[in-house]
Design a protein around this motif. Structure first.
Motif, PDB file in Angstrom:
ATOM      1  N   LEU A 148      27.211  38.904  38.867  1.00 61.42           N
ATOM      2  CA  LEU A 148      27.966  39.873  39.661  1.00 61.42           C
ATOM      3  C   LEU A 148      27.118  41.106  39.963  1.00 61.42           C
ATOM      4  N   PRO A 149      27.280  41.683  41.127  1.00 63.69           N
ATOM      5  CA  PRO A 149      26.591  42.945  41.419  1.00 63.69           C
ATOM      6  C   PRO A 149      27.193  44.056  40.568  1.00 63.69           C
ATOM      7  N   THR A 150      26.366  44.944  40.073  1.00 61.48           N
ATOM      8  CA  THR A 150      26.865  46.003  39.193  1.00 61.48           C
ATOM      9  C   THR A 150      27.166  47.300  39.929  1.00 61.48           C
ATOM     10  N   ASN A 151      26.705  47.405  41.183  1.00 54.16           N
ATOM     11  CA  ASN A 151      26.895  48.666  41.911  1.00 54.16           C
ATOM     12  C   ASN A 151      27.703  48.499  43.193  1.00 54.16           C
ATOM     13  N   ARG A 152      28.394  47.373  43.318  1.00 55.12           N
ATOM     14  CA  ARG A 152      29.216  47.137  44.497  1.00 55.12           C
ATOM     15  C   ARG A 152      30.682  47.326  44.134  1.00 55.12           C
ATOM     16  N   PRO A 153      31.435  48.143  44.877  1.00 57.70           N
ATOM     17  CA  PRO A 153      32.853  48.347  44.544  1.00 57.70           C
ATOM     18  C   PRO A 153      33.643  47.056  44.670  1.00 57.70           C
ATOM     19  N   LEU A 154      34.685  46.967  43.883  1.00 59.35           N
ATOM     20  CA  LEU A 154      35.522  45.775  43.869  1.00 59.35           C
ATOM     21  C   LEU A 154      36.067  45.449  45.261  1.00 59.35           C
ATOM     22  N   SER A 155      36.327  46.483  46.048  1.00 55.95           N
ATOM     23  CA  SER A 155      36.869  46.283  47.394  1.00 55.95           C
ATOM     24  C   SER A 155      35.916  45.511  48.294  1.00 55.95           C
ATOM     25  N   GLU A 156      34.629  45.484  47.928  1.00 50.55           N
ATOM     26  CA  GLU A 156      33.634  44.770  48.727  1.00 50.55           C
ATOM     27  C   GLU A 156      33.232  43.440  48.099  1.00 50.55           C
ATOM     28  N   MET A 157      33.914  43.073  47.024  1.00 52.54           N
ATOM     29  CA  MET A 157      33.643  41.792  46.375  1.00 52.54           C
ATOM     30  C   MET A 157      34.608  40.728  46.883  1.00 52.54           C
TER      31      MET A 157
END
Length: 260
Positions: A148-157
């Protein structure tokens, strides 16, 4: 995935069919991490659970199986202490669900519960402050395992990424009972396999894991005990291997026959 925690079957040594109650409370209750006796829950004119009884000791991955609306979510909410308006006896390690059990129960609801503005690092930080038993290193390890990306907000996942992050948080508590409500619903088959593998990697044999699902074929290899629920009652329950042997069929095939 292969390993399943070996142990005696929860509450019973043989499968039961057509019964709304688990094996007799007594010796089983003494070893039960989760004890439910004559549980009934009503929503106005609808009865979600009817005279529901079971005993589950530690060391098992339990599949709570049934179609949508059969009472699975209601049962998990009661065990998690979210719902308190019911009749019957419910105990988690000897305590009625509530404040006393919050520290030993980790619950994944069937809806998103994280702030969509958070990224993985922020979510781990919040959980670390909120739960004294939270293992931030384990959560970071699961986030890494799930890539998982650690710096991407949940809204963009994607939905699958969001589900993996929530599971990483829930499974990283040092709880005794883990309740996962439909953790693989709404994601593609490949993602389901990865999620289940991640959960299994972190399973502590001294704990109890209850996973609700209507996707029997996907979870069959993952559980060692099965509870089939229909219209708020236990339709069938037993050690997964015993059920397969008794019916000469897979759990998925048994499910299809019993619910058609």
């Amino acid at each position: 995935m292969t390993a399943k925690p070996p142990s005696t079957a929860p509450g019973t040594s043989s499968p039961q069919a057509g019964s709304s109650s688990a094996p007799a409370v007594g010796a089983a209750q003494a070893n039960a991490l989760v004890h439910v006796e004559n549980l009934t829950k009503r929503y106005r004119t609808t009865t979600a659970l009817r005279d529901f009884s079971l005993d589950l000791p530690a060391g098992h991955i339990v599949g709570l199986m049934g179609p949508n609306g059969c009472g699975k979510t209601t049962l998990l909410k009661i065990l998690a202490g979210v719902l308190a308006d019911y009749s019957g006896v419910v105990a988690i390690d000897g305590h009625t669900p509530g404040v006393a059990t919050k520290k030993i129960v980790s619950y994944l609801p069937d809806a998103d519960f994280l702030n969509p503005a958070w990224d993985a690092r922020q979510a781990i930080s919040v959980y670390s402050r909120f739960f004294a038993d939270f293992d931030a290193k384990k959560a970071a390890s699961m986030v890494d395992f799930f890539d998982l990306p650690t710096n991407r907000p949940l809204s963009e996942m994607s939905k699958g990424m969001g589900e993996k992050l929530q599971i990483s948080l829930v499974m990283s508590r040092r709880a005794r009972v883990f309740l996962l409500d439909e953790p693989i619903s709404g994601v593609d088959p490949a993602t389901r396999d990865v999620i289940l593998e991640g959960i299994l990697r972190e399973f502590d044999p001294q704990s109890l894991l209850i996973v609700s699902t209507h996707l029997i074929s996907d979870i069959e290899h993952f559980v060692d005990y099965a509870l089939f629920v229909k219209e708020g009652r236990i339709l069938l329950q037993g050690d997964a291997d015993d059920l397969r042997a008794a019916h000469a069929d897979s759990l998925d095939a048994i499910f299809r026959k019993e619910y058609r």
